[in-house]
Design a protein around this motif. Structure first.
Motif, PDB file in Angstrom:
ATOM      1  N   ALA A 220     -13.309  -0.633  -0.878  1.00 15.51           N
ATOM      2  CA  ALA A 220     -12.084  -1.244  -0.364  1.00 15.51           C
ATOM      3  C   ALA A 220     -12.405  -2.548   0.358  1.00 15.51           C
ATOM      4  O   ALA A 220     -13.391  -2.649   1.089  1.00 15.51           O
ATOM      5  CB  ALA A 220     -11.383  -0.286   0.590  1.00 15.51           C
ATOM      6  N   HIS A 221     -11.554  -3.542   0.155  1.00 14.15           N
ATOM      7  CA  HIS A 221     -11.697  -4.828   0.832  1.00 14.15           C
ATOM      8  C   HIS A 221     -11.458  -4.634   2.329  1.00 14.15           C
ATOM      9  O   HIS A 221     -10.568  -3.883   2.736  1.00 14.15           O
ATOM     10  CB  HIS A 221     -10.683  -5.822   0.255  1.00 14.15           C
ATOM     11  CG  HIS A 221     -10.880  -7.215   0.725  1.00 14.15           C
ATOM     12  ND1 HIS A 221     -10.446  -7.644   1.947  1.00 14.15           N
ATOM     13  CD2 HIS A 221     -11.475  -8.268   0.124  1.00 14.15           C
ATOM     14  CE1 HIS A 221     -10.766  -8.922   2.090  1.00 14.15           C
ATOM     15  NE2 HIS A 221     -11.394  -9.323   0.992  1.00 14.15           N
TER      16      HIS A 221
ATOM     17  N   ASN B  86     -15.394  -0.626  -6.473  1.00 10.38           N
ATOM     18  CA  ASN B  86     -15.255   0.694  -5.854  1.00 10.38           C
ATOM     19  C   ASN B  86     -15.408   0.704  -4.335  1.00 10.38           C
ATOM     20  O   ASN B  86     -15.683   1.749  -3.737  1.00 10.38           O
ATOM     21  CB  ASN B  86     -16.223   1.708  -6.476  1.00 10.38           C
ATOM     22  CG  ASN B  86     -15.933   1.922  -7.942  1.00 10.38           C
ATOM     23  OD1 ASN B  86     -14.774   2.032  -8.336  1.00 10.38           O
ATOM     24  ND2 ASN B  86     -16.965   1.957  -8.752  1.00 10.38           N
TER      25      ASN B  86
ATOM     26  N   ILE C 291      -7.903  -5.056   3.606  1.00 10.21           N
ATOM     27  CA  ILE C 291      -7.030  -3.918   3.321  1.00 10.21           C
ATOM     28  C   ILE C 291      -7.260  -2.817   4.356  1.00 10.21           C
ATOM     29  O   ILE C 291      -6.316  -2.200   4.849  1.00 10.21           O
ATOM     30  CB  ILE C 291      -7.267  -3.395   1.890  1.00 10.21           C
ATOM     31  CG1 ILE C 291      -6.899  -4.465   0.859  1.00 10.21           C
ATOM     32  CG2 ILE C 291      -6.510  -2.093   1.643  1.00 10.21           C
ATOM     33  CD1 ILE C 291      -5.465  -4.946   0.900  1.00 10.21           C
ATOM     34  N   LEU C 292      -8.514  -2.593   4.712  1.00 14.99           N
ATOM     35  CA  LEU C 292      -8.810  -1.601   5.754  1.00 14.99           C
ATOM     36  C   LEU C 292      -8.193  -2.022   7.082  1.00 14.99           C
ATOM     37  O   LEU C 292      -7.719  -1.168   7.848  1.00 14.99           O
ATOM     38  CB  LEU C 292     -10.317  -1.412   5.886  1.00 14.99           C
ATOM     39  CG  LEU C 292     -11.008  -0.851   4.639  1.00 14.99           C
ATOM     40  CD1 LEU C 292     -12.516  -0.780   4.861  1.00 14.99           C
ATOM     41  CD2 LEU C 292     -10.445   0.495   4.249  1.00 14.99           C
TER      42      LEU C 292
ATOM     43  N   LEU D 299       0.800  -1.224   0.000  1.00 14.82           N
ATOM     44  CA  LEU D 299       0.000   0.000   0.000  1.00 14.82           C
ATOM     45  C   LEU D 299       0.835   1.278   0.000  1.00 14.82           C
ATOM     46  O   LEU D 299       0.331   2.338  -0.341  1.00 14.82           O
ATOM     47  CB  LEU D 299      -0.931   0.007   1.215  1.00 14.82           C
ATOM     48  CG  LEU D 299      -1.895  -1.171   1.311  1.00 14.82           C
ATOM     49  CD1 LEU D 299      -2.720  -1.065   2.584  1.00 14.82           C
ATOM     50  CD2 LEU D 299      -2.774  -1.255   0.089  1.00 14.82           C
TER      51      LEU D 299
ATOM     52  N   TYR E 100      -7.286  -3.375  -4.812  1.00 11.24           N
ATOM     53  CA  TYR E 100      -7.530  -3.610  -3.388  1.00 11.24           C
ATOM     54  C   TYR E 100      -9.019  -3.556  -3.049  1.00 11.24           C
ATOM     55  O   TYR E 100      -9.393  -3.493  -1.887  1.00 11.24           O
ATOM     56  CB  TYR E 100      -6.748  -2.601  -2.538  1.00 11.24           C
ATOM     57  CG  TYR E 100      -5.262  -2.698  -2.784  1.00 11.24           C
ATOM     58  CD1 TYR E 100      -4.571  -3.863  -2.477  1.00 11.24           C
ATOM     59  CD2 TYR E 100      -4.559  -1.641  -3.344  1.00 11.24           C
ATOM     60  CE1 TYR E 100      -3.209  -3.966  -2.717  1.00 11.24           C
ATOM     61  CE2 TYR E 100      -3.204  -1.733  -3.583  1.00 11.24           C
ATOM     62  CZ  TYR E 100      -2.537  -2.905  -3.272  1.00 11.24           C
ATOM     63  OH  TYR E 100      -1.198  -3.008  -3.506  1.00 11.24           O
ATOM     64  N   ASN E 101      -9.863  -3.596  -4.059  1.00  4.73           N
ATOM     65  CA  ASN E 101     -11.314  -3.608  -3.852  1.00  4.73           C
ATOM     66  C   ASN E 101     -11.798  -4.988  -3.431  1.00  4.73           C
ATOM     67  O   ASN E 101     -11.209  -6.003  -3.784  1.00  4.73           O
ATOM     68  CB  ASN E 101     -12.050  -3.252  -5.152  1.00  4.73           C
ATOM     69  CG  ASN E 101     -11.953  -1.779  -5.491  1.00  4.73           C
ATOM     70  OD1 ASN E 101     -11.530  -0.974  -4.686  1.00  4.73           O
ATOM     71  ND2 ASN E 101     -12.347  -1.448  -6.708  1.00  4.73           N
TER      72      ASN E 101
ATOM     73  N   ARG F 195      -7.541   0.126  -7.536  1.00  3.90           N
ATOM     74  CA  ARG F 195      -8.729  -0.727  -7.695  1.00  3.90           C
ATOM     75  C   ARG F 195      -8.450  -2.201  -7.386  1.00  3.90           C
ATOM     76  O   ARG F 195      -9.364  -2.963  -7.089  1.00  3.90           O
ATOM     77  CB  ARG F 195      -9.299  -0.588  -9.105  1.00  3.90           C
ATOM     78  CG  ARG F 195      -8.384  -1.102 -10.188  1.00  3.90           C
ATOM     79  CD  ARG F 195      -8.993  -0.849 -11.574  1.00  3.90           C
ATOM     80  NE  ARG F 195      -8.076  -1.224 -12.625  1.00  3.90           N
ATOM     81  CZ  ARG F 195      -8.006  -2.450 -13.146  1.00  3.90           C
ATOM     82  NH1 ARG F 195      -8.799  -3.405 -12.727  1.00  3.90           N
ATOM     83  NH2 ARG F 195      -7.128  -2.699 -14.099  1.00  3.90           N
TER      84      ARG F 195
ATOM     85  N   LYS G   1      -4.235   6.540  -1.214  1.00  2.00           N
ATOM     86  CA  LYS G   1      -5.234   6.368  -2.253  1.00  2.00           C
ATOM     87  C   LYS G   1      -5.104   4.919  -2.702  1.00  2.00           C
ATOM     88  O   LYS G   1      -4.022   4.493  -3.117  1.00  2.00           O
ATOM     89  CB  LYS G   1      -4.994   7.315  -3.425  1.00  2.00           C
ATOM     90  CG  LYS G   1      -6.037   7.178  -4.509  1.00  2.00           C
ATOM     91  CD  LYS G   1      -5.812   8.187  -5.618  1.00  2.00           C
ATOM     92  CE  LYS G   1      -6.890   7.989  -6.679  1.00  2.00           C
ATOM     93  NZ  LYS G   1      -6.689   8.906  -7.809  1.00  2.00           N
ATOM     94  N   LEU G   2      -6.178   4.178  -2.588  1.00  5.85           N
ATOM     95  CA  LEU G   2      -6.123   2.755  -2.924  1.00  5.85           C
ATOM     96  C   LEU G   2      -6.340   2.523  -4.413  1.00  5.85           C
ATOM     97  O   LEU G   2      -7.206   3.142  -5.029  1.00  5.85           O
ATOM     98  CB  LEU G   2      -7.182   1.978  -2.139  1.00  5.85           C
ATOM     99  CG  LEU G   2      -6.975   1.908  -0.636  1.00  5.85           C
ATOM    100  CD1 LEU G   2      -8.124   1.160   0.020  1.00  5.85           C
ATOM    101  CD2 LEU G   2      -5.650   1.252  -0.294  1.00  5.85           C
TER     102      LEU G   2
END
Length: 82
Positions: A55-56, A53, A59-60, A25, A48-49, A46, A43-44
């Motif tokens: 975020a997974h 649109n 990842i959060l 990241l 990492y979705n 795509r 800024k993620l």
């Protein structure tokens, strides 16, 4: 005059902050000395979705892990696990 915002270090291959990790990241994390808090700008991509649109959640969790660890370290100066 001393800077109020301190940019926190990167670790080469860390998934959260490593600048040499091609799939990481590359989070920029900062310590606000006055507010005594850590924050990150990012800024993620795509890739990492989870849903389109959005975020997974994993990842959060990585982002929260990075900010929480640094928050504990900067306030206690103790190395911990999260």
């Amino acid at each position: 005059m001393e800077e109020r915002i301190l940019k926190l270090p990167h670790y080469k291959t860390c998934f959260g902050c490593g600048l040499e990790n091609p799939i990481g990241l590359k989070l920029e994390r900062y310590w606000d000395k006055n507010e005594k808090k850590v924050f990150a700008n990012f800024k993620l991509d795509r890739f990492y979705n989870g849903f389109e649109n959005i975020a997974h959640g994993g990842i959060l969790a990585v982002i929260a892990d990075e900010v929480l660890w640094w928050s504990v370290f900067m306030t206690t100066k103790k190395v911990t696990v999260t």
